[in-house]
Design an enzyme around this catalytic site. Structure first.
Site, PDB file in Angstrom:
ATOM      1  N   ASP A 478       8.535 -43.016  -8.713  1.00 57.76           N
ATOM      2  CA  ASP A 478       9.099 -42.407  -9.910  1.00 57.76           C
ATOM      3  C   ASP A 478       8.186 -42.571 -11.110  1.00 57.76           C
ATOM      4  OD1 ASP A 478       9.530 -45.187  -9.841  1.00 57.76           O
ATOM      5  OD2 ASP A 478      11.157 -45.056 -11.292  1.00 57.76           O
ATOM      6  N   ARG A 482       5.808 -49.335 -15.329  1.00 57.02           N
ATOM      7  CA  ARG A 482       6.735 -50.388 -15.732  1.00 57.02           C
ATOM      8  C   ARG A 482       7.164 -51.235 -14.524  1.00 57.02           C
ATOM      9  NH1 ARG A 482      10.902 -45.726 -17.117  1.00 57.02           N
ATOM     10  NH2 ARG A 482      11.991 -45.491 -15.134  1.00 57.02           N
ATOM     11  N   ASP A 483       8.155 -52.065 -14.734  1.00 56.28           N
ATOM     12  CA  ASP A 483       8.651 -52.931 -13.661  1.00 56.28           C
ATOM     13  C   ASP A 483       9.619 -52.148 -12.765  1.00 56.28           C
ATOM     14  OD1 ASP A 483      10.528 -52.661 -15.661  1.00 56.28           O
ATOM     15  OD2 ASP A 483      11.259 -54.726 -15.537  1.00 56.28           O
ATOM     16  N   GLU A 484       9.045 -51.135 -12.063  1.00 57.11           N
ATOM     17  CA  GLU A 484       9.836 -50.284 -11.168  1.00 57.11           C
ATOM     18  C   GLU A 484       8.923 -49.738 -10.081  1.00 57.11           C
ATOM     19  OE1 GLU A 484      13.197 -46.774 -11.564  1.00 57.11           O
ATOM     20  OE2 GLU A 484      12.504 -47.842 -13.335  1.00 57.11           O
ATOM     21  N   TRP A 551      19.945 -37.125  -4.208  1.00 54.20           N
ATOM     22  CA  TRP A 551      19.080 -38.228  -3.808  1.00 54.20           C
ATOM     23  C   TRP A 551      19.117 -38.385  -2.281  1.00 54.20           C
ATOM     24  CZ3 TRP A 551      20.419 -37.421  -8.616  1.00 54.20           C
ATOM     25  CH2 TRP A 551      19.603 -37.874  -9.642  1.00 54.20           C
ATOM     26  N   GLU A 764       9.188 -38.752 -18.545  1.00 52.15           N
ATOM     27  CA  GLU A 764      10.500 -38.953 -17.930  1.00 52.15           C
ATOM     28  C   GLU A 764      11.598 -38.309 -18.773  1.00 52.15           C
ATOM     29  OE1 GLU A 764      13.098 -42.601 -15.994  1.00 52.15           O
ATOM     30  OE2 GLU A 764      11.573 -43.061 -17.495  1.00 52.15           O
ATOM     31  N   HIS A 785       5.961 -39.193 -15.107  1.00 52.63           N
ATOM     32  CA  HIS A 785       7.147 -39.017 -14.278  1.00 52.63           C
ATOM     33  C   HIS A 785       7.162 -37.556 -13.837  1.00 52.63           C
ATOM     34  CE1 HIS A 785      10.416 -42.026 -13.911  1.00 52.63           C
ATOM     35  NE2 HIS A 785      11.132 -41.031 -13.431  1.00 52.63           N
TER      36      HIS A 785
END
Length: 918
Positions: A478, A482-484, A551, A764, A785
């Site tokens: 995605d 960042r922390d993802e 999803w 995003e 994104h």
């Protein structure tokens, strides 16, 4: 006389090279190369495949067929490690050819199998010996083993089969044996673990001592993953290497083998820690520069010790079709800036994903250099708030003297700007001359290009391309900063068709979908619900495994998009069980057969009106979105079942489709054709998914969609569900100029607004950066994104005008629809059959629309030109075969121009505002 058509070297399966293939019967494909004298309308009638195998006569197989994509392996199955050479030629005829003629033989392609059976492995994973539990990040480890090849003669082949629990680099005699990054890549480690097959003969000393050395870091295997603090060591708490070196000599039938076992040695790495979110710390004072060489410095502060064997992995070892992650480009910084607080920042001019390479560092012993990465500046300072708690900093501790060509090895960052702390130009030289940004992503092959006469539209396309590059790092993610950085299923479901045009994604996404199925059956609720992210690293406490339309629909729509692009029926058959499990048992239905309205849906995620802290608060009802997608996937799986010969399934899904549409119409659609939701997303879904009962209803819905678009001042009013399709829906409804007007709107939210703010990737949120230069206050704000970049699918299929009619582009739709202020556009796509080119331009002085077209051999196109400069939807197309085509049609420029620009609809009490058109 041979044909003017030639053939490229054949490929096998969806594999990038044919070296290290994981199947004994690889299917074969070839592309046709055209010349200026290529015969028109050329079609293949038969083909020949020649196969050369060691110690056997050359085999020739003749097949009467027009197939040239993924044809069956004609010979007996290959064995583990076996090599073969293959080449092909085609027979066919074109316009004016009285008889079938052969092409020349293609170049040879070398095919080699990897280790196909579990019993082929004798190696065991080895790791450091320690008893204590490590709290926090695991320090990378180094292992090595010396050996000699003296007296064995000339090497014929040398293969290293290698993987790790973690990510690794391998060296022979001090030289790195591959250019792979972050190997073996991220898979669902509990079920599928990739390994690599490497040709290492050039690195070996034939007549003397050798050393094989491997360094292993955390990677996705053990690093912190996920948001809200994340979790560590999700797959294991021990880093390990699994490697098997096999050497075959020309004069010795006995194979030499060296496998990881307890006889190897281990030491801690000088890389003290290396994490994806927080970055890498390298302490040069602790480095043994000869650790991977034959000559070993035993005085190092890190002593060598024994290793510990671990059990062989329970996961299936996979030799993947997906290419590895590599450095694909290097970019120099464009400027050095001083911030208001006195910090030094490098600007690389492009938001990218990868790492720094520093040519030379020269600092006194013990001094530190820190490199902090971010995508944007805010108030002149590095904008790190969108990174959340990810530090995104790499650090070097100097040993004194010069450190040459340093870069972090086991991490990556999303950045345009790098803050450099501790640099001394007097010691190390000027910043601009010493820094390079290395672009890193899965090394998939570029296949599609687009450009037009509008510079900002071209920039939009480039931004989507760069976001794809940055988020195709082993898996489709995605965001990369960042922390993802997780494999969200909804994002790639949306962007898949666009991605498949830009690059050959068949191997990479095909592998990822196998992980989707593995986690669906092993981790999903009732074995039917796919996780939100694959590989699944989100705890159920943080994000319960709730069935979710869009999803989870990736299990059906993802393989379908790949099939449309590449014509690979194996992708459908391999994923079919996963599809059935989801649609028959995973999604939760209400009494009417549609979705249970009690199931909360992400729906039209990131609707522009959603508050920064509530990104799911959309103006379109989530259950309506879910129900529309349920009808869509029911239609698709009915088609898939028929393609696979599952007649009973195809019939029942076709019957379900009729019933679900009737129920949806009664629930949501008025007799007029208007929708209960009355939003741009709801209307677009109904138009694109054929949810109405009559053509007149579609016309009324399309007119209402135009009304809403005009009321929104042509600014985007859709989220994840509506944005990929709204321009398609407007075009399908006959309102292409309104679609162009939306495309070219500059006010926020719009596709052009980020470009006016200097964006070089997709954002995003439409307002990830506010007009005053401040960052959106929401916690979830990324500047890279790709989801909303799905607009480029419309650029390809409508503006440039090319799309597949039949799977794999054997039959092509060519229907460019001009609009807006664009007076030319072009697209090029390397289809499975060959190169497709489509270029159009308008010549107002001659009142002509001109189309230049190149259709690859063994395929054909249905060409529809605009009618007198106007698109009515009633134009009649004509079929053309392969070759160059120059077509034109009258084009009424005055009529074309008079329709532009469509007008906003503004309440009478408001003062008219000037248009903001790019």
């Amino acid at each position: 006389m041979t044909s003017q058509i030639s053939i490229s070297a054949p490929t096998v399966e969806q594999h990038p090279t044919g070296f290290g293939v994981g199947t004994a019967t690889p299917r074969v494909s070839w592309r046709f190369l055209t010349t200026e004298n290529c015969p028109r309308d050329w079609q293949q009638t038969s083909y020949e495949i020649q196969i050369s195998r060691k110690d056997s006569e050359e085999e020739t197989y003749s097949v009467t067929s027009d197939a040239s994509v993924l044809v069956p392996w004609p010979s007996t199955p290959l064995k583990s490690r076996e090599r073969a050479r293959i080449r092909v030629r085609s027979f066919g005829r074109g316009e004016g050819q009285a008889q079938v003629e052969p092409t020349d033989w293609s170049p040879w392609t070398d095919v080699e199998c990897s280790l196909l059976e579990r019993d082929d492995w004798v190696a065991l994973p080895i790791t450091e010996t320690r008893e204590e539990v490590v709290d926090g990040p695991l320090r990378p480890i180094r292992i090595r083993k010396s050996f000699t090849l003296a007296g064995r003669g000339t090497i014929e082949t040398a293969r290293l089969y290698i993987t790790s629990l973690g990510i690794y680099r391998a060296f022979i005699n001090g030289k790195e044996v591959s250019d792979h990054c972050l190997a073996p890549g991220w898979t669902s480690y509990r079920y599928r673990l990739n390994y690599q097959t490497l040709d290492v003969a050039p690195f070996l000393n034939h007549e003397g001592p050798n050393v094989l050395a491997i360094e292993v870091a955390e990677g996705w295997y053990a690093t912190r993953l996920g948001f809200k603090g994340g979790r560590r060591k999700l797959y294991g708490d021990r880093l390990a290497a699994l490697a098997q070196l096999e050497i075959q000599f020309k004069s010795d039938p006995e194979r030499f083998s060296l496998a990881t076992d307890r006889t190897w040695s281990c030491q801690p790495s000088a890389i003290v820690k290396s994490e994806f979110y927080d970055g890498e710390l390298y302490d040069a004072r602790e480095d043994n520069r000869n650790w991977n060489k034959i000559s070993l410095d035993e005085t190092s502060s890190n002593p060598w010790g024994p290793v510990q064997e671990l059990p062989f992995p329970s996961a299936t070892l996979v030799s993947p079709d997906a290419p590895p992650v590599r450095i694909t480009e290097e970019i120099k910084p464009v400027s050095v800036q001083r911030t208001p607080s006195g910090k030094t920042i490098l600007d690389f001019g492009q938001n990218l994903v990868g790492r720094l390479r520093v040519r030379s560092i020269n600092k006194p012993r013990g001094e530190r250099l820190v490199f902090t990465h971010a995508e944007v500046l805010e108030n002149g300072e590095l904008g790190t708030r969108p990174l959340r708690i990810a530090k995104c900093s790499d650090e070097v501790v100097s040993a004194g003297g010069e450190l040459v060509d340093w870069s972090p090895q086991y991490t990556f960052h999303g950045f345009r700007y790098v803050q450099v702390d501790g640099w001394d130009e007097d010691q190390s030289g000027p910043l601009l001359a010493n820094f390079i940004a290395q672009v890193m992503h899965t090394d998939i092959t570029r296949t599609g290009w687009f450009s037009c006469s509008h510079p900002m539209v071209n920039q939009l396309h480039q931004n989507a391309l760069w976001s794809m590059r940055g988020n195709f790092v082993s898996i489709p993610t995605d965001c990369p900063q960042r922390d993802e950085r997780l494999g969200w299923t909804g994002d790639i479901q949306i962007f898949g068709p666009s991605a498949n045009f830009l690059y050959n994604t068949a191997g990479m996404l095909g592998e990822w979908l196998q992980d989707v199925a593995a986690e669906q059956f092993n981790d999903g609720k009732d074995g039917c619900v796919p996780p939100f992210v694959v590989p699944n690293v989100i705890s159920e406490e943080l994000w319960p495994p709730t069935p979710q339309a869009q999803w989870d629909d990736v299990v059906i729509l993802g393989p379908w998009a790949l099939y449309q692009s590449y014509g690979d029926i194996k992708i459908l058959s391999r994923q079919y069980k996963s599809m059935l499990a989801w649609i028959d048992g995973g999604l939760q239905r209400g009494p009417d057969g549609l979705w249970d309205p009690e199931v909360w849906q992400l729906g039209d995620w990131l609707d522009p009106t959603a508050p920064p802290v509530e990104p799911g608060d959309a103006r379109t009802n989530g259950t309506l979105v879910a129900d529309a997608f349920l009808i869509r996937i029911t239609s698709v799986i009915s088609q898939i079942s028929g393609i696979l010969g599952q007649v009973a399934d195809s019939k029942r899904f076709a019957e379900d489709l009729v019933q679900l549409k009737t129920t949806f119409q009664a629930k949501y659609i008025a007799q007029s054709g208007l929708l209960v939701g009355d939003s741009q997303t709801a209307l677009s879904l109904a138009i694109m998914f054929d949810l109405h009962a009559t053509p007149n209803q579609v016309k009324i819905a399309a007119n209402r969609l135009v009304d809403l678009v005009r009321l929104a001042k042509f600014r985007v009013a859709t989220g994840f569900a509506g944005t990929p399709i709204i321009t398609h829906a407007l075009t399908k409804g006959g309102h292409h100029q309104v679609a162009y007007r939306m495309l070219l709107e500059k006010g926020c939210p719009s596709w052009m607004y980020p470009i006016t703010m200097g964006a070089t990737t997709m954002w995003e949120r439409w307002d990830s950066m506010l007009p005053d230069g401040s960052i959106n206050p929401g916690e979830m704000t990324s500047f890279n994104h790709y989801a909303f970049g799905s607009i480029i699918n419309w650029l390809h299929s409508t503006v440039a005008g090319i799309s597949p009619i039949s799977p794999g582009w054997k039959e092509i739709n060519v229907q460019p629809i001009p609009g807006g202020t664009l007076d030319s556009a072009e697209a090029t796509y390397n289809t499975p059959y060959g190169r497709l080119e489509c270029r159009w331009s308008i010549q107002p002085s001659k009142e002509l629309f001109i189309l230049d077209l190149l259709i690859p051999p063994n395929s054909r196109a249905l060409v529809t030109l605009p009618s007198d400069g106007h698109f009515t939807g009633q134009e009649q197309g004509r079929w053309v075969g392969s070759g160059q085509h120059h077509l034109s049609t009258p084009f009424n420029w005055d009529r074309y121009s008079s329709e532009w620009p469509p007008k906003r609809r503004i309440p009478f009490m408001r003062r008219p505002e000037p248009d903001s058109i790019a």
